[in-house]
Design a protein around this motif. Structure first.
Motif, PDB file in Angstrom:
ATOM      1  N   VAL A  86       0.865  -1.191   0.000  1.00  0.00           N
ATOM      2  CA  VAL A  86       0.000   0.000   0.000  1.00  0.00           C
ATOM      3  C   VAL A  86       0.893   1.230   0.000  1.00  0.00           C
ATOM      4  CG1 VAL A  86      -1.826   1.248   1.218  1.00  0.00           C
ATOM      5  CG2 VAL A  86      -1.725  -1.259   1.357  1.00  0.00           C
ATOM      6  N   ASN A  87       0.887   1.937  -1.104  1.00  0.00           N
ATOM      7  CA  ASN A  87       1.656   3.181  -1.194  1.00  0.00           C
ATOM      8  C   ASN A  87       3.110   2.984  -0.744  1.00  0.00           C
ATOM      9  OD1 ASN A  87       1.619   5.798  -2.000  1.00  0.00           O
ATOM     10  ND2 ASN A  87       0.827   6.633  -0.081  1.00  0.00           N
ATOM     11  N   GLY A  88       3.702   1.862  -1.150  1.00  0.00           N
ATOM     12  CA  GLY A  88       5.113   1.600  -0.834  1.00  0.00           C
ATOM     13  C   GLY A  88       5.326   0.831   0.463  1.00  0.00           C
ATOM     14  N   THR A  89       4.300   0.730   1.303  1.00  0.00           N
ATOM     15  CA  THR A  89       4.443  -0.040   2.555  1.00  0.00           C
ATOM     16  C   THR A  89       3.967  -1.470   2.319  1.00  0.00           C
ATOM     17  OG1 THR A  89       4.105   1.902   3.920  1.00  0.00           O
ATOM     18  CG2 THR A  89       3.708  -0.215   4.977  1.00  0.00           C
ATOM     19  N   LYS A  90       4.841  -2.430   2.650  1.00  0.00           N
ATOM     20  CA  LYS A  90       4.472  -3.838   2.405  1.00  0.00           C
ATOM     21  C   LYS A  90       3.983  -4.475   3.697  1.00  0.00           C
ATOM     22  CE  LYS A  90       7.754  -4.745  -1.365  1.00  0.00           C
ATOM     23  NZ  LYS A  90       9.056  -4.100  -1.312  1.00  0.00           N
ATOM     24  N   ILE A  91       2.785  -5.053   3.637  1.00  0.00           N
ATOM     25  CA  ILE A  91       2.196  -5.735   4.799  1.00  0.00           C
ATOM     26  C   ILE A  91       2.190  -7.237   4.530  1.00  0.00           C
ATOM     27  CG2 ILE A  91       0.154  -5.922   6.300  1.00  0.00           C
ATOM     28  CD1 ILE A  91       1.354  -3.116   6.295  1.00  0.00           C
ATOM     29  N   GLY A  92       2.800  -7.999   5.427  1.00  0.00           N
ATOM     30  CA  GLY A  92       2.776  -9.458   5.332  1.00  0.00           C
ATOM     31  C   GLY A  92       1.801 -10.025   6.350  1.00  0.00           C
ATOM     32  N   GLN A  93       1.701 -11.330   6.382  1.00  0.00           N
ATOM     33  CA  GLN A  93       0.790 -12.101   7.258  1.00  0.00           C
ATOM     34  C   GLN A  93      -0.651 -11.952   6.762  1.00  0.00           C
ATOM     35  OE1 GLN A  93       1.637 -14.357   9.157  1.00  0.00           O
ATOM     36  NE2 GLN A  93       3.531 -13.877  10.226  1.00  0.00           N
ATOM     37  N   SER A  94      -1.185 -13.079   6.283  1.00  0.00           N
ATOM     38  CA  SER A  94      -2.509 -13.032   5.656  1.00  0.00           C
ATOM     39  C   SER A  94      -3.594 -12.448   6.569  1.00  0.00           C
ATOM     40  CB  SER A  94      -2.921 -14.422   5.163  1.00  0.00           C
ATOM     41  OG  SER A  94      -2.633 -15.406   6.110  1.00  0.00           O
ATOM     42  N   VAL A  95      -3.568 -12.784   7.855  1.00  0.00           N
ATOM     43  CA  VAL A  95      -4.639 -12.288   8.724  1.00  0.00           C
ATOM     44  C   VAL A  95      -4.502 -10.773   8.964  1.00  0.00           C
ATOM     45  CG1 VAL A  95      -5.690 -12.451  11.022  1.00  0.00           C
ATOM     46  CG2 VAL A  95      -5.093 -14.519   9.785  1.00  0.00           C
ATOM     47  N   ALA A  96      -3.265 -10.295   9.033  1.00  0.00           N
ATOM     48  CA  ALA A  96      -3.066  -8.844   9.185  1.00  0.00           C
ATOM     49  C   ALA A  96      -3.619  -8.113   7.957  1.00  0.00           C
ATOM     50  CB  ALA A  96      -1.589  -8.527   9.385  1.00  0.00           C
ATOM     51  N   ILE A  97      -3.393  -8.702   6.790  1.00  0.00           N
ATOM     52  CA  ILE A  97      -3.885  -8.086   5.549  1.00  0.00           C
ATOM     53  C   ILE A  97      -5.419  -8.104   5.525  1.00  0.00           C
ATOM     54  CG2 ILE A  97      -3.911  -8.251   3.027  1.00  0.00           C
ATOM     55  CD1 ILE A  97      -1.122  -9.657   3.254  1.00  0.00           C
ATOM     56  N   LEU A  98      -5.992  -9.260   5.872  1.00  0.00           N
ATOM     57  CA  LEU A  98      -7.458  -9.376   5.876  1.00  0.00           C
ATOM     58  C   LEU A  98      -8.077  -8.377   6.852  1.00  0.00           C
ATOM     59  CD1 LEU A  98      -7.772 -13.269   5.827  1.00  0.00           C
ATOM     60  CD2 LEU A  98      -8.811 -11.741   4.141  1.00  0.00           C
ATOM     61  N   ARG A  99      -7.470  -8.264   8.017  1.00  0.00           N
ATOM     62  CA  ARG A  99      -8.029  -7.369   9.043  1.00  0.00           C
ATOM     63  C   ARG A  99      -7.925  -5.904   8.585  1.00  0.00           C
ATOM     64  NH1 ARG A  99      -4.912  -8.808  13.184  1.00  0.00           N
ATOM     65  NH2 ARG A  99      -6.257 -10.454  13.939  1.00  0.00           N
TER      66      ARG A  99
END
Ligand SMILES: N[C@@H](CCC(=O)N[C@@H](CS)C(=O)NCC(=O)O)C(=O)O
Length: 240
Positions: A86-99
């Motif tokens: 998102v706008n250069g910030t990478k988020i891992g962990q599927s549940v973190a992304i879903l939430r």
């Protein structure tokens, strides 16, 4: 009575102020699409794709081949996918992304307590995906684990289903008879559970959920939401 004896301030379960809640996220409004990186399978990625489809959130669906993966791995925050950028910030962990997406797209609970209960259920679903039986189904399907699929299903997957599916059924029942985990609007957890359990009937055994009518009804409900129905109809068949 000193200040320590005072009544603690009551914490009210008040409605949450969500972030960007329109179909177009703030990021997209400045012209940059979120990028979703995963392998070309359903695996841990498909529920996230479906949630974005449900929320009308257009995204770049980057599907990484096994050959390309070594070139991506070091760029990922945890050396793994799924990752949402998102706008250069990478988020891992599927549940973190879903939430995160659940909140962005107003597909989460509407109070902190509702969110906590949904988080609990989401964590149970995630635990199921991490089991040694059901959780290893993709590895068996993709040939990373050498096993006879029928035997693996009976001896390894069925015990996991017997343990987790009744818990999921109970959570659905707690919300009454509308077939969802919370309230009357589908949330990220409904999408996550429907995708996770539907992979059993799609890939392991068509009768895997015969004893669990509420999970079956949840899957039917989610898969008949027009945007998701269209997505599934257009989805190319993948081995896991
Ligand atoms: N707990 C993580 C697990 C992520 C995970 O296991 N990703 C696998 C694919 S499903 C992966 O990236 N494997 C390649 C690797 O580890 O090099 C999540 O839920 O996102």
């Amino acid at each position: 009575m000193d200040e320590h004896d005072q009544e603690p301030e009551k914490v009210l379960d008040v409605p949450i102020e969500h972030g960007a809640r329109t179909m177009e996220s703030t990021v997209q409004s400045v012209g940059m699409k979120d990028k979703f990186l995963y392998f070309d399978v359903r695996g841990r990625g498909e529920a996230i794709r479906q949630l974005m489809v449900l929320g009308g959130h257009s995204f770049e669906d980057v599907r990484i081949s096994m050959e390309e993966w070594p070139g991506f791995k070091d760029q990922m925050p945890l050396g793994q996918v799924p990752v949402l950028e998102v706008n250069g910030t990478k988020i891992g962990q599927s549940v973190a992304i879903l939430r995160y997406l659940g909140h962005q797209l107003r597909r989460a609970g509407s109070t902190p307590l509702e969110c906590a209960r949904l988080d609990m259920i989401g964590e149970v679903v995630q635990e199921f995906t991490n089991t040694e039986g059901a959780g290893k189904l993709p590895a068996v399907l993709l040939g990373f684990i050498k096993a006879n699929k029928e035997e693996f299903y009976k001896t390894k997957i069925v015990p996991d289903v017997d343990k987790y599916a009744p818990i999921i059924e109970r959570f659905l029942l707690e919300n009454g008879n509308n077939g969802l985990f919370s309230g009357d609007r589908e949330t990220w957890v409904d999408i996550f559970a429907a995708e996770t359990f539907s992979k059993l009937t799609d890939y392991a055994s068509h009768d895997a959920l015969d004893a669990y009518p509420r999970i079956q009804a949840l899957i039917t409900r989610i898969h008949n939401i027009p945007a998701i129905k269209e997505h599934i109809a257009k989805r190319k068949p993948t081995p896991a």
